[in-house]
Scaffold this active site. Sequence first.
Site, short mmCIF file in Angstrom:
data_model
loop_
_atom_site.label_atom_id
_atom_site.label_comp_id
_atom_site.label_asym_id
_atom_site.label_seq_id
_atom_site.Cartn_x
_atom_site.Cartn_y
_atom_site.Cartn_z
CG HIS A 270 72.91 82.16 49.88
ND1 HIS A 270 73.23 81.71 48.62
CD2 HIS A 270 73.66 83.27 50.10
CE1 HIS A 270 74.15 82.51 48.10
NE2 HIS A 270 74.42 83.46 48.97
CG ASP A 327 74.60 90.12 53.95
OD1 ASP A 327 74.04 89.59 52.97
OD2 ASP A 327 75.58 90.89 53.85
C1 SDX Z 1 73.62 87.96 49.76
O1 SDX Z 1 73.59 85.29 45.59
C2 SDX Z 1 74.59 85.53 46.36
O2 SDX Z 1 75.66 84.91 46.26
C3 SDX Z 1 74.38 86.68 47.33
C4 SDX Z 1 75.46 86.90 48.39
C5 SDX Z 1 76.76 87.36 47.76
O3 SDX Z 1 77.82 87.16 48.37
O4 SDX Z 1 76.68 88.02 46.68
O5 SDX Z 1 75.69 85.71 49.12
C6 SDX Z 1 75.06 88.01 49.38
O6 SDX Z 1 72.83 88.60 49.13
C7 SDX Z 1 73.17 87.03 50.86
C8 SDX Z 1 71.62 87.05 51.06
C9 SDX Z 1 71.30 88.28 51.94
N1 SDX Z 1 69.79 88.43 52.01
C10 SDX Z 1 69.14 88.23 53.16
O7 SDX Z 1 69.66 87.79 54.20
C11 SDX Z 1 67.66 88.58 53.10
C12 SDX Z 1 66.82 87.50 53.79
N2 SDX Z 1 66.85 86.28 52.94
C13 SDX Z 1 65.79 86.05 52.02
O8 SDX Z 1 65.14 87.16 51.49
C14 SDX Z 1 66.06 84.90 51.07
O9 SDX Z 1 66.51 83.86 51.82
C15 SDX Z 1 67.04 85.11 49.91
C16 SDX Z 1 66.61 86.25 49.07
C17 SDX Z 1 68.42 85.32 50.40
C18 SDX Z 1 67.04 83.83 49.10
O10 SDX Z 1 65.83 83.71 48.53
P1 SDX Z 1 65.36 82.31 47.92
O11 SDX Z 1 66.38 81.23 47.95
O12 SDX Z 1 64.74 82.65 46.62
O13 SDX Z 1 64.38 81.85 48.94
P2 SDX Z 1 62.87 81.96 48.68
O14 SDX Z 1 62.53 83.41 48.62
O15 SDX Z 1 62.51 81.09 47.53
O16 SDX Z 1 62.32 81.30 50.00
C19 SDX Z 1 62.18 79.89 50.11
C20 SDX Z 1 61.27 79.72 51.29
C21 SDX Z 1 60.04 80.60 51.21
O17 SDX Z 1 59.02 79.99 51.96
P3 SDX Z 1 57.94 79.04 51.14
O18 SDX Z 1 57.34 79.91 50.05
O19 SDX Z 1 58.74 77.86 50.60
O20 SDX Z 1 56.94 78.62 52.21
O21 SDX Z 1 61.96 80.14 52.49
C22 SDX Z 1 61.33 81.27 53.01
C23 SDX Z 1 60.46 81.85 51.95
O22 SDX Z 1 59.35 82.52 52.50
N3 SDX Z 1 62.41 82.17 53.40
C24 SDX Z 1 62.48 82.81 54.56
C25 SDX Z 1 63.70 83.50 54.52
N4 SDX Z 1 64.31 83.27 53.37
C26 SDX Z 1 63.51 82.45 52.67
N5 SDX Z 1 61.62 82.85 55.60
C27 SDX Z 1 62.01 83.61 56.65
N6 SDX Z 1 63.17 84.29 56.71
C28 SDX Z 1 64.03 84.28 55.66
N7 SDX Z 1 65.15 84.96 55.70
#
Ligand code: SDX
Length: 392
Positions: A270, A327
């Site tokens: 998140h 989710d």
């Molecule tokens: C919602 O914003 C809100 O409030 C949204 C929401 C709402 O009520 O409106 O809460 C609803 O959208 C919830 C999120 C639903 N999305 C997912 O579940 C999709 C999977 N999650 C990711 O794509 C990701 O975690 C996000 C998009 C949710 C958050 O992205 P961030 O905080 O920008 O995280 P990031 O992309 O910067 O990742 C940080 C690190 C990275 O690795 P490094 O580059 O540091 O090595 O964590 C890794 C990412 O690769 N990472 C994951 C991951 N999420 C982040 N690795 C594996 N699986 C994941 N799900």
Amino acid sequence: HTGLFTYDSGFAATASCKSAITYIDGDEGVLLYRGYPIEQLADQSSFVEVAYLLMHGELPSKDELADFDHKIAHHTMMHEAFKNFLGGFRHDAHPMAMLVGMLGSMASFYHNDLDYDDPDERRLAAIRLIAKVPTIAAACYRYSVGWPLRYPRNNVEYVERFLRMMYEVPSEPLVLNPVAAKALDLLFILHADHEQNASTSTVRLVGSTGANPYVCVASGVAALWGPAHGGANEAVLKMLDEIGDAKNVQSAVDRAKDKESGFRLMGFGHRVYKNFDPRAKIIREMCHKVLDELGVDDPLLEVAMRLEEVALKDDYFVERKLYPNVDFYSGIIYKALKIPTDMFTVMFAIARTAGWVAHWLEQQTDPEFRIGRPRQIYTGARTRDYVGIDRR
Ligand code: SDX
């Protein structure tokens, strides 16, 4: 309120606006709607009451809630010509594609008949959206399965009205399971608002130009559809289906850690929560209760629980503070309620409409209300002179 936020990635961002609607503490896993903890609202309130709270800032009295509910019930119908839009979609169109199109076209029916400078008329536009989005959502579903449209009934409460529009067929009466209606009402409460998430920020940015509330909400639906945002609930079910069995969980976790794979554990992580998403905790508990009460034995619940257990012990997820989000478990309940997978994000949109319109209303009365204009860090070419084509 205009403080500088620095995300874990070190990227600094400034607050996009001031708002009194929802408060999140990502480190502590706290979520308040107008100061009320989400856990208490989930336990004691209803979606219509929460929609009132988000819009007005206070919990309603009995009379206020009855009046609000009556107003919603009497704005659920759509202009009959609206059905012509549905006929233009392919039957296999994704319901979110239909929803964003239908909501945008709402502006062609209702945009000019309200004075948005009048607070009461602005609230009426907000009520219209809360009332009509379920009607449109159900119409999109029925069109996709080739069923005749079902008109809204005013003499039943909000969630039952929606479920009847979704599933009632002329040939036989629909026997509604109260467990299903209660579970959906609770999911709507949990999804109603969430501060400045991508779709709400989109609604506010479009609203800041003075665009009408119907296209503002349509833009929110568009933003919500992305798998990184509201589209994640549909993606989680597909991921769990793909994993198939608890014995395959470890390899899925290993794959999600391999950047090259491009695979992420949907429903994990998140932008703000670096602790448990409080909504995920509530939904996880709900899963067991709802599936037990509905007598549903879904093996995907075991896969989800095993996935959570393995991931939360894995350094990669622990170091990055990746926890299950709203989710992760919601799709398992939608599936138990026989909501089709491609309607999961539509469910999210129905609920989030309450938050979107509350933010649109709040924005209209903000004394510092100005057009949104994010800036950038320019990384392009420095100033240079034009070169004629013969010399390139
Ligand atoms: C919602 O914003 C809100 O409030 C949204 C929401 C709402 O009520 O409106 O809460 C609803 O959208 C919830 C999120 C639903 N999305 C997912 O579940 C999709 C999977 N999650 C990711 O794509 C990701 O975690 C996000 C998009 C949710 C958050 O992205 P961030 O905080 O920008 O995280 P990031 O992309 O910067 O990742 C940080 C690190 C990275 O690795 P490094 O580059 O540091 O090595 O964590 C890794 C990412 O690769 N990472 C994951 C991951 N999420 C982040 N690795 C594996 N699986 C994941 N799900």
